[in-house]
Design a protein around this motif. Structure first.
Motif, short mmCIF file in Angstrom:
data_model
loop_
_atom_site.label_atom_id
_atom_site.label_comp_id
_atom_site.label_asym_id
_atom_site.label_seq_id
_atom_site.Cartn_x
_atom_site.Cartn_y
_atom_site.Cartn_z
N ILE A 238 -0.54 3.38 -12.99
CA ILE A 238 -0.25 2.71 -11.83
C ILE A 238 -0.98 1.40 -11.64
CG2 ILE A 238 -0.69 2.99 -9.47
CD1 ILE A 238 -0.87 6.02 -9.94
N TRP A 239 -0.54 0.27 -11.45
CA TRP A 239 -1.21 -0.91 -11.17
C TRP A 239 -0.71 -1.90 -10.04
CZ3 TRP A 239 2.50 -4.99 -10.98
CH2 TRP A 239 3.73 -4.42 -11.39
N ASP B 291 4.44 3.59 -13.88
CA ASP B 291 5.46 3.82 -14.95
C ASP B 291 4.94 5.22 -15.60
OD1 ASP B 291 6.46 1.14 -16.00
OD2 ASP B 291 4.26 0.59 -15.45
N ILE B 292 5.92 6.16 -15.97
CA ILE B 292 5.59 7.40 -16.33
C ILE B 292 6.54 7.77 -17.40
CG2 ILE B 292 5.65 9.93 -15.92
CD1 ILE B 292 5.49 9.22 -13.05
N ALA B 293 6.06 8.59 -18.60
CA ALA B 293 6.67 8.87 -19.72
C ALA B 293 6.24 10.19 -20.24
CB ALA B 293 6.57 7.97 -20.78
N ALA B 294 7.06 11.08 -20.75
CA ALA B 294 6.84 12.37 -21.16
C ALA B 294 7.76 12.85 -22.24
CB ALA B 294 6.63 13.39 -19.90
N GLN B 295 7.19 13.76 -23.10
CA GLN B 295 8.17 14.65 -24.14
C GLN B 295 7.58 15.79 -24.45
OE1 GLN B 295 9.37 12.58 -27.64
NE2 GLN B 295 9.58 10.51 -26.59
N TRP B 296 8.64 16.73 -24.61
CA TRP B 296 8.38 17.99 -24.64
C TRP B 296 9.03 18.64 -25.66
CZ3 TRP B 296 10.19 22.26 -20.90
CH2 TRP B 296 9.57 23.70 -21.27
N ALA B 297 8.45 19.55 -26.84
CA ALA B 297 9.14 20.08 -27.83
C ALA B 297 9.15 21.73 -27.33
CB ALA B 297 8.35 20.10 -29.28
N ARG C 287 0.84 -1.09 -0.20
CA ARG C 287 -0.08 0.00 0.12
C ARG C 287 0.87 1.40 0.08
NH1 ARG C 287 -2.56 -3.07 4.25
NH2 ARG C 287 -2.10 -1.56 5.65
N ARG C 288 1.99 1.07 0.84
CA ARG C 288 2.87 2.43 0.66
C ARG C 288 3.62 2.79 -0.86
NH1 ARG C 288 6.10 1.17 6.56
NH2 ARG C 288 4.19 2.04 7.96
N ALA C 289 3.72 1.31 -1.44
CA ALA C 289 4.42 1.61 -2.71
C ALA C 289 3.47 2.26 -3.79
CB ALA C 289 4.82 0.33 -3.25
N MET C 290 2.15 1.95 -3.50
CA MET C 290 0.92 2.43 -4.35
C MET C 290 0.65 3.80 -3.90
SD MET C 290 0.43 0.26 -6.52
CE MET C 290 -1.35 0.93 -7.32
N PRO D 290 -2.08 -23.85 -10.77
CA PRO D 290 -1.75 -22.61 -11.51
C PRO D 290 -1.86 -21.43 -11.09
CG PRO D 290 -4.07 -23.56 -11.94
CD PRO D 290 -3.35 -24.35 -10.89
N GLU D 291 -1.22 -20.30 -11.44
CA GLU D 291 -1.25 -18.86 -10.70
C GLU D 291 -2.57 -18.23 -11.10
OE1 GLU D 291 3.56 -17.68 -11.19
OE2 GLU D 291 2.11 -16.98 -12.49
N LYS D 292 -2.94 -17.40 -9.97
CA LYS D 292 -4.26 -16.69 -10.35
C LYS D 292 -3.84 -15.24 -10.11
CE LYS D 292 -5.82 -20.87 -9.06
NZ LYS D 292 -5.11 -21.78 -8.24
N HIS D 293 -3.68 -14.47 -11.19
CA HIS D 293 -3.22 -13.18 -11.16
C HIS D 293 -4.56 -12.24 -11.08
CE1 HIS D 293 1.12 -13.47 -11.97
NE2 HIS D 293 0.67 -14.34 -12.38
N HIS D 294 -4.64 -11.08 -10.01
CA HIS D 294 -5.73 -10.36 -9.90
C HIS D 294 -5.29 -8.82 -9.81
CE1 HIS D 294 -7.16 -14.07 -7.97
NE2 HIS D 294 -8.25 -13.69 -8.75
N GLN D 295 -5.29 -8.42 -11.08
CA GLN D 295 -4.74 -6.82 -11.41
C GLN D 295 -5.70 -5.81 -11.50
OE1 GLN D 295 -1.46 -7.06 -14.22
NE2 GLN D 295 -1.63 -9.13 -14.68
N VAL D 296 -5.27 -4.72 -10.99
CA VAL D 296 -6.08 -3.39 -11.34
C VAL D 296 -4.94 -2.48 -11.89
CG1 VAL D 296 -8.03 -4.14 -9.67
CG2 VAL D 296 -5.89 -2.83 -8.90
N ASP D 297 -5.62 -1.75 -12.87
CA ASP D 297 -4.51 -0.62 -13.21
C ASP D 297 -5.41 0.65 -13.67
OD1 ASP D 297 -5.58 -1.61 -15.44
OD2 ASP D 297 -3.82 -1.68 -16.64
N MET D 298 -4.66 1.73 -13.48
CA MET D 298 -5.53 2.86 -14.08
C MET D 298 -4.31 3.90 -14.32
SD MET D 298 -6.13 4.68 -10.16
CE MET D 298 -7.07 5.94 -11.04
N GLY D 299 -4.75 4.74 -15.39
CA GLY D 299 -3.83 5.68 -15.91
C GLY D 299 -4.46 6.72 -16.74
N VAL D 300 -3.58 7.76 -17.02
CA VAL D 300 -4.07 9.01 -17.97
C VAL D 300 -2.94 9.00 -18.90
CG1 VAL D 300 -5.37 9.90 -16.09
CG2 VAL D 300 -3.02 10.66 -16.44
N GLU D 301 -3.49 9.83 -19.97
CA GLU D 301 -2.51 10.48 -21.04
C GLU D 301 -2.91 11.64 -21.69
OE1 GLU D 301 -1.86 7.21 -23.71
OE2 GLU D 301 -3.92 7.89 -24.83
#
Length: 707
Positions: A522-523, A563-569, A10-13, A499-510
């Motif tokens: 963020i995931w 994950d974060i990515a950005a570019q600026w002219a 939770r702290r990491a998130m 078998p592995e059971k992965h329960h993922q949630v993610d959200m993001g903006v661009e």
């Protein structure tokens, strides 16, 4: 309950969310400043989003030629330059990629529609090592579980090498030639792709050749890394009807005399042959049933590794002959109910892996005594049925939902084969000794699904998703066999593993503006029955307590990241870009870090670009990784050491010599920094270093001709 498993997670998130908010808030102020300076818009190829309903910051379609940097030694090294992707090396060839802190068969690798699995139990030949990037036109990277259409679930993500539709090419003959040289390791390479198009139908061919000597690290130490690679293939496509296409493709790839500092053997031979027949049919007057696609494919990998062909043999010689044959098929139909799009279908995949190890205590070359049936005829068959729906909820909001069921059948056809030598035991006997499980025939029914919402807010777009991805154990986790010998530990798969059971949630903006763009995601992934490699200490489900043998067991785990990515002219012809990725992993059953989790890392790039030429500088960096699973007493020992941070500077440039002729060049690792990726394997040849180091300073030139 999903988010109450670990305070550290939770702290990491929370940290990820805060960092994301700060970066996005800072970037939000950029457009006004840019407009005041009357900065011209520039194209930012690395972050172009072609179709919002399919692509986001977590799903990128990248032209092969847009992945910059020094010449990559294989496709794994090339793909690792994409933000959010890491890689570990054991030599010059065979870089093994990692996405969201997960690697190996948790990532689906698809080459022009065909699944590929390596044939080396020690992963000298991960699937990306057999891909020829210049035989394709783009690489799609999906991080996390974003669609049920890509075959059996791969919770870390999917990497797909794809070829462009012939409709995108002009009539007649076209193609390109390229060749180049890199100084460190004397890498030289050449590739060709040519195609002829007539009325949408086409024929194309491609060839690539590459060879390199051992490179040197930043301290001038030679790293065992030489290899040779060559291959080629072709494709024929017949365009008919209402934009429908029938295609047949074939390719062959050979890696010869691959040296590995991070392995006890080298690989004198690896060959991969891939075949695919596909039809993409669209109805001229489509009603509810719009069309369908169908395909069959096969990928066949032969691999030989030994400790005497490419190095001085000792008294004990060893060789392993291994194969990995994959066959598959897919049929899917596309339907439209008003604005609602539905894809229904099924797929089939069967992977057969067989590995036989030979040894001799008398230094015989080649050794002839069978020491282990390392993959004892492992057959994993998967039949999947799926449905995916895309529906507009409002004019600016789209919902994607999907569900698939996989019926898995596993067999070990050589479980009762008895190796040679004194005290030899069968694979079935070892399974019983280590786990109390002797039944190798297993069947599973696994249900996976997802829901994803994308919304256009006007000033920016965003998404939120949740998924369940169930991954069955692979041939190594389920069935590998190397018997303990001479006081050394064994390496034994677990046929009863869940078998592995992965329960993922993610959200993001661009956000996309005329002169800048940025994205963040963020995931979080809560994993039940994570398949963990460990050391046998009599844990639950493990009967052996020798403190040295490698075993596989189910644990619960948590992963999270940003994950974060950005570019600026920021000025005419000037562009600055940056990306950053962080992954957190925890084995919550044993209360210790997950192994092989890359540290916080990223890059910063400054580029000047005009019509005839461009030049730039790139800073590649990684922070210290102190969350390691290094202990062989209480942990898995799969992490070699806590690594310190590093920063590496590259220089690069291009010069358009003529309309069809471009010269590229640069200097990688300008300061000749000595460093190793956290994921790199142990260096067994140089006692003065722990891991296989990355190359030191290297100059390179490449010439590209298009016709």
């Amino acid at each position: 309950m999903l988010f109450q498993r670990s305070l550290a997670a939770r702290r990491a998130m929370l940290l990820a969310s805060t960092a994301s908010a700060v970066v996005m808030s800072a970037l939000w102020t950029l457009p006004a400043h840019a407009e005041e300076d009357e900065v011209s818009p520039v194209l930012i190829p690395e972050l172009v989003i072609d179709a919002p309903e399919e692509d986001s910051a977590d799903s990128r379609i990248i032209a092969v030629e847009e992945i910059s940097g020094q010449p990559a030694r294989d496709a794994g090294e090339l793909i690792s330059r994409i933000p959010g992707v890491s890689a570990g090396r054991r030599g010059g060839h065979g870089s093994d990629i990692s996405i969201r802190g997960m690697a190996q068969d948790r990532i689906a690798v698809i080459s022009d529609g065909a699944y590929v699995f390596g044939a080396c139990p020690s992963r000298m030949d991960p699937p990306t090592s057999s891909m020829m990037p210049m035989s394709g036109d783009s690489i799609t990277v999906r991080r996390g579980y974003q669609t049920v259409l890509d075959g059996p679930p791969a919770p870390a993500g999917t990497v797909s090498l794809e070829r462009a539709d012939s409709a995108n090419f002009a009539e007649g003959l076209s193609g390109n030639l390229e060749g180049g040289y890199e100084s460190n390791g004397s890498q030289r390479y050449a590739s060709m792709q040519a195609r002829a198009v007539h009325n949408g139908s086409y024929i194309r061919g491609f060839f690539t050749g590459r060879r390199a000597d051992n490179y040197e690290d930043g301290d001038g130490r030679e790293v065992r890394s030489a290899f040779k690679q060559y291959g080629g293939g072709g494709e024929v496509g017949l365009r008919y009807g209402a934009d429908s296409l029938l295609s047949l493709s074939m390719e062959e790839n050979h890696v010869v005399d691959a040296y590995f500092a991070g392995a006890g053997m080298d690989a004198p031979w690896t060959a991969t042959d891939t075949y695919r027949l596909a039809v993409d049919h669209n109805f001229a007057e489509a009603g509810v049933f719009k069309g369908f696609d169908a395909s069959v494919y096969g990928s066949f990998v032969d691999h030989v590794m030994d400790n005497y062909s490419l190095r001085t043999p000792g008294m004990m010689t060893m060789r392993t002959d291994a194969t990995s044959d994959t066959r598959g098929a897919r049929l899917a139909g596309d339907f439209a109910f008003g604005a609602v799009e539905v894809t229904l279908g099924g797929d089939y995949r069967r992977n057969d892996r067989d590995a036989v190890s030979y040894s001799s205590m008398m230094g015989a070359v080649p050794p002839t005594t069978i020491s282990n049936y390392m993959w004892p005829g492992m057959e994993i068959e998967n039949v999947g049925i799926f449905a995916e729906v895309k529906a507009p909820l409002t004019e600016k909001t789209e919902l994607t939902t999907g569900i698939r069921t996989d019926f898995v059948s596993v067999r070990a056809t050589k479980a009762d084969a008895l190796p040679g030598g004194m005290g030899a035991v069968t694979a079935r006997t070892l399974y019983g000794t280590f786990y109390g499980v002797t039944e190798t025939d297993q069947d599973e029914t696994n249900v996976s699904g997802l829901v994803r919402v994308m919304h256009d807010f006007g000033d920016f777009s965003g998404w939120v998703g949740a998924s369940r991805a169930v991954r069955t154990a692979d041939a190594t986790e389920r069935g590998i066999v190397r018997a303990p010998a001479m006081g050394g530990g064994g390496w034994v798969g677990n046929p009863g593993i869940d078998p592995e059971k992965h329960h993922q949630v993610d959200m993001g903006v661009e956000i996309t503006r005329s002169v800048w763009k940025a994205s963040t995601s963020i995931w979080y992934d809560n994993v039940q029955d994570f398949i963990s490699r460990d050391i046998a200490r009599g844990q639950s489900g493990v009967l052996v307590n020798d403190g040295v043998s490698s075993v596989f067991r189910n644990v619960d785990a948590e992963l999270a990241g940003i994950d974060i990515a950005a570019q600026w002219a920021f000025a005419p012809s000037w562009r600055i870009g940056a990306d950053i990725a962080y992954t957190y992993g925890e084995n919550t059953t044993d209360d210790r870090p997950l192994y092989q989790i890359p540290p916080l890392s990223g890059s910063l790039e400054l580029t000047y670009d005009v019509t005839e030429w461009s030049a730039g500088s790139r800073l590649r960096w990684a922070a210290k990784q102190s969350r390691s699973d290094t202990s062989t007493v209480t942990g898995s020992g799969l992490d070699l050491q806590e690594t310190s941070g590093y920063a590496v500077i590259d220089l690069f440039g291009t010069w358009q010599l003529a309309d069809a002729l471009m010269l590229q060049g640069g200097i990688a690792n300008v300061l000749d920094t000595t460093y190793a990726s956290y994921l790199n394997q142990e260096n067994g040849f140089d006692p003065t270093v722990v891991q296989v180091n990355e190359p030191g300073r290297s100059a390179y030139l490449q010439l590209n001709f298009e016709f």
